[in-house]
Each structure stands twice: as C-alpha cells, then as structure tokens.
Design a protein around this motif. Structure first.
Motif, PDB file in Angstrom:
ATOM      1  N   VAL A   8      17.656   3.840   2.290  1.00  0.00           N
ATOM      2  CA  VAL A   8      18.538   3.532   3.414  1.00  0.00           C
ATOM      3  C   VAL A   8      19.993   3.666   2.961  1.00  0.00           C
ATOM      4  O   VAL A   8      20.400   3.031   1.990  1.00  0.00           O
ATOM      5  CB  VAL A   8      18.257   2.119   3.963  1.00  0.00           C
ATOM      6  CG1 VAL A   8      19.232   1.760   5.063  1.00  0.00           C
ATOM      7  CG2 VAL A   8      16.816   2.039   4.463  1.00  0.00           C
ATOM      8  N   ALA A   9      20.747   4.509   3.659  1.00  0.00           N
ATOM      9  CA  ALA A   9      22.134   4.781   3.274  1.00  0.00           C
ATOM     10  C   ALA A   9      23.152   4.011   4.107  1.00  0.00           C
ATOM     11  O   ALA A   9      24.282   3.817   3.664  1.00  0.00           O
ATOM     12  CB  ALA A   9      22.415   6.276   3.386  1.00  0.00           C
ATOM     13  N   ALA A  10      22.762   3.564   5.286  1.00  0.00           N
ATOM     14  CA  ALA A  10      23.711   2.884   6.172  1.00  0.00           C
ATOM     15  C   ALA A  10      24.260   1.624   5.513  1.00  0.00           C
ATOM     16  O   ALA A  10      23.525   0.880   4.867  1.00  0.00           O
ATOM     17  CB  ALA A  10      23.045   2.528   7.488  1.00  0.00           C
ATOM     18  N   ILE A  53      11.269  -5.156  12.213  1.00  0.00           N
ATOM     19  CA  ILE A  53      12.150  -4.338  11.381  1.00  0.00           C
ATOM     20  C   ILE A  53      13.313  -5.175  10.854  1.00  0.00           C
ATOM     21  O   ILE A  53      13.654  -5.122   9.671  1.00  0.00           O
ATOM     22  CB  ILE A  53      12.674  -3.108  12.164  1.00  0.00           C
ATOM     23  CG1 ILE A  53      11.527  -2.184  12.571  1.00  0.00           C
ATOM     24  CG2 ILE A  53      13.730  -2.356  11.365  1.00  0.00           C
ATOM     25  CD1 ILE A  53      10.786  -1.540  11.422  1.00  0.00           C
ATOM     26  N   MET A  54      13.912  -5.961  11.714  1.00  0.00           N
ATOM     27  CA  MET A  54      15.036  -6.816  11.300  1.00  0.00           C
ATOM     28  C   MET A  54      14.585  -7.843  10.259  1.00  0.00           C
ATOM     29  O   MET A  54      15.322  -8.145   9.320  1.00  0.00           O
ATOM     30  CB  MET A  54      15.641  -7.522  12.521  1.00  0.00           C
ATOM     31  CG  MET A  54      16.211  -6.578  13.556  1.00  0.00           C
ATOM     32  SD  MET A  54      17.783  -5.875  13.131  1.00  0.00           S
ATOM     33  CE  MET A  54      18.843  -7.257  13.393  1.00  0.00           C
ATOM     34  N   ALA A  55      13.366  -8.366  10.416  1.00  0.00           N
ATOM     35  CA  ALA A  55      12.847  -9.372   9.481  1.00  0.00           C
ATOM     36  C   ALA A  55      12.614  -8.799   8.086  1.00  0.00           C
ATOM     37  O   ALA A  55      12.594  -9.550   7.105  1.00  0.00           O
ATOM     38  CB  ALA A  55      11.560  -9.986  10.028  1.00  0.00           C
ATOM     39  N   LEU A  56      12.451  -7.486   7.975  1.00  0.00           N
ATOM     40  CA  LEU A  56      12.286  -6.868   6.656  1.00  0.00           C
ATOM     41  C   LEU A  56      13.542  -7.046   5.803  1.00  0.00           C
ATOM     42  O   LEU A  56      13.475  -7.027   4.583  1.00  0.00           O
ATOM     43  CB  LEU A  56      11.991  -5.372   6.785  1.00  0.00           C
ATOM     44  CG  LEU A  56      10.568  -4.955   7.018  1.00  0.00           C
ATOM     45  CD1 LEU A  56      10.493  -3.431   7.188  1.00  0.00           C
ATOM     46  CD2 LEU A  56       9.647  -5.398   5.912  1.00  0.00           C
ATOM     47  N   VAL A  58      16.127  -5.033   5.251  1.00  0.00           N
ATOM     48  CA  VAL A  58      16.355  -3.861   4.407  1.00  0.00           C
ATOM     49  C   VAL A  58      17.855  -3.623   4.306  1.00  0.00           C
ATOM     50  O   VAL A  58      18.545  -3.491   5.307  1.00  0.00           O
ATOM     51  CB  VAL A  58      15.660  -2.607   4.987  1.00  0.00           C
ATOM     52  CG1 VAL A  58      15.962  -1.390   4.137  1.00  0.00           C
ATOM     53  CG2 VAL A  58      14.170  -2.842   5.096  1.00  0.00           C
ATOM     54  N   ARG A  59      18.344  -3.565   3.082  1.00  0.00           N
ATOM     55  CA  ARG A  59      19.773  -3.390   2.839  1.00  0.00           C
ATOM     56  C   ARG A  59      20.079  -1.991   2.317  1.00  0.00           C
ATOM     57  O   ARG A  59      19.178  -1.276   1.881  1.00  0.00           O
ATOM     58  CB  ARG A  59      20.242  -4.441   1.846  1.00  0.00           C
ATOM     59  CG  ARG A  59      19.923  -5.816   2.408  1.00  0.00           C
ATOM     60  CD  ARG A  59      20.524  -6.905   1.672  1.00  0.00           C
ATOM     61  NE  ARG A  59      20.079  -8.148   2.319  1.00  0.00           N
ATOM     62  CZ  ARG A  59      20.778  -9.228   2.313  1.00  0.00           C
ATOM     63  NH1 ARG A  59      21.928  -9.264   1.701  1.00  0.00           N
ATOM     64  NH2 ARG A  59      20.319 -10.311   2.910  1.00  0.00           N
ATOM     65  N   GLN A  60      21.338  -1.651   2.342  1.00  0.00           N
ATOM     66  CA  GLN A  60      21.778  -0.351   1.847  1.00  0.00           C
ATOM     67  C   GLN A  60      21.289  -0.134   0.422  1.00  0.00           C
ATOM     68  O   GLN A  60      21.371  -1.020  -0.420  1.00  0.00           O
ATOM     69  CB  GLN A  60      23.299  -0.265   1.889  1.00  0.00           C
ATOM     70  CG  GLN A  60      23.839   1.085   1.468  1.00  0.00           C
ATOM     71  CD  GLN A  60      25.354   1.108   1.480  1.00  0.00           C
ATOM     72  OE1 GLN A  60      26.006   0.126   1.195  1.00  0.00           O
ATOM     73  NE2 GLN A  60      25.909   2.271   1.821  1.00  0.00           N
ATOM     74  N   GLY A  61      20.725   1.036   0.177  1.00  0.00           N
ATOM     75  CA  GLY A  61      20.246   1.388  -1.151  1.00  0.00           C
ATOM     76  C   GLY A  61      18.795   1.034  -1.408  1.00  0.00           C
ATOM     77  O   GLY A  61      18.215   1.484  -2.395  1.00  0.00           O
ATOM     78  N   GLU A  62      18.175   0.244  -0.534  1.00  0.00           N
ATOM     79  CA  GLU A  62      16.758  -0.082  -0.695  1.00  0.00           C
ATOM     80  C   GLU A  62      15.906   1.043  -0.117  1.00  0.00           C
ATOM     81  O   GLU A  62      16.326   1.774   0.783  1.00  0.00           O
ATOM     82  CB  GLU A  62      16.416  -1.400   0.004  1.00  0.00           C
ATOM     83  CG  GLU A  62      17.031  -2.602  -0.677  1.00  0.00           C
ATOM     84  CD  GLU A  62      16.574  -3.913  -0.076  1.00  0.00           C
ATOM     85  OE1 GLU A  62      16.223  -4.806  -0.858  1.00  0.00           O
ATOM     86  OE2 GLU A  62      16.573  -4.051   1.169  1.00  0.00           O
ATOM     87  N   THR A  63      14.699   1.167  -0.640  1.00  0.00           N
ATOM     88  CA  THR A  63      13.775   2.212  -0.191  1.00  0.00           C
ATOM     89  C   THR A  63      12.676   1.596   0.662  1.00  0.00           C
ATOM     90  O   THR A  63      12.139   0.545   0.329  1.00  0.00           O
ATOM     91  CB  THR A  63      13.167   2.937  -1.407  1.00  0.00           C
ATOM     92  OG1 THR A  63      14.226   3.499  -2.174  1.00  0.00           O
ATOM     93  CG2 THR A  63      12.225   4.052  -0.977  1.00  0.00           C
TER      94      THR A  63
END
Length: 87
Positions: A8-10, A53-56, A58-63
């Motif tokens: 994730v790049a955002a 999806i939000m509960a995951l 997921v931050r920038q740089g995570e796969t």
C-alpha cells in the motif's frame, strides 16, 4: 484461487477514500473477495465490507493479500491491486 500481494503506497494507508474506492469496485464483482495483511498470517476479511477493510488498519508500506476465485477474478484482482497500491 487467484491472489495479488500489494504494498500500500497511499499516505493514509487503506483507509478513508482508498478503502471506499476499493470496496466500491469489489462490490461490483460477482465473486467473494478477501483481503488480509501479508505479515503475521493475518486473517482474511470480506473485501466488500468497508468496516472490515478499515478494521484491518493497513498503513502505508504494509503489504496485503487480495484473493478471489471465479470467472473474471484475474481482471478484478488486477484492478483491486491497482487501487490498493495507488499513492
């Protein structure tokens, strides 16, 4: 079953607008779609649920690993991977 691993790049990760765009596209697919964090063997969640999806968190740089099975799944996975990986 097809799958894509995407970093994730955002800047905001897979939250807010990127998550909404991802889920909106996933909901148009006729098959089930799941998303899981690649690190730590995360439990897959429903890729058509904004809350899941939000509960995951997921931050920038995570796969993440996006999975789907069925006719047309490869094309949908390509689209979802592009959305998830977009900055």
């Amino acid at each position: 079953m097809g799958e894509r691993k995407v970093t994730v790049a955002a800047e905001v990760g897979l939250h807010a607008r990127p998550a909404a765009t991802f889920v909106k596209r996933a909901q148009l697919a006729p098959m089930d779609i799941s998303v899981a964090k690649a690190s730590g063997g995360g439990t897959p969640v429903n890729g058509k649920s904004i809350l899941a999806i939000m509960a995951l968190d997921v931050r920038q740089g995570e796969t993440v690993v996006i999975s789907a099975e069925g006719d047309g799944s490869e094309e949908i996975l390509d689209e979802l991977a592009t959305i998830a990986g977009a900055p």
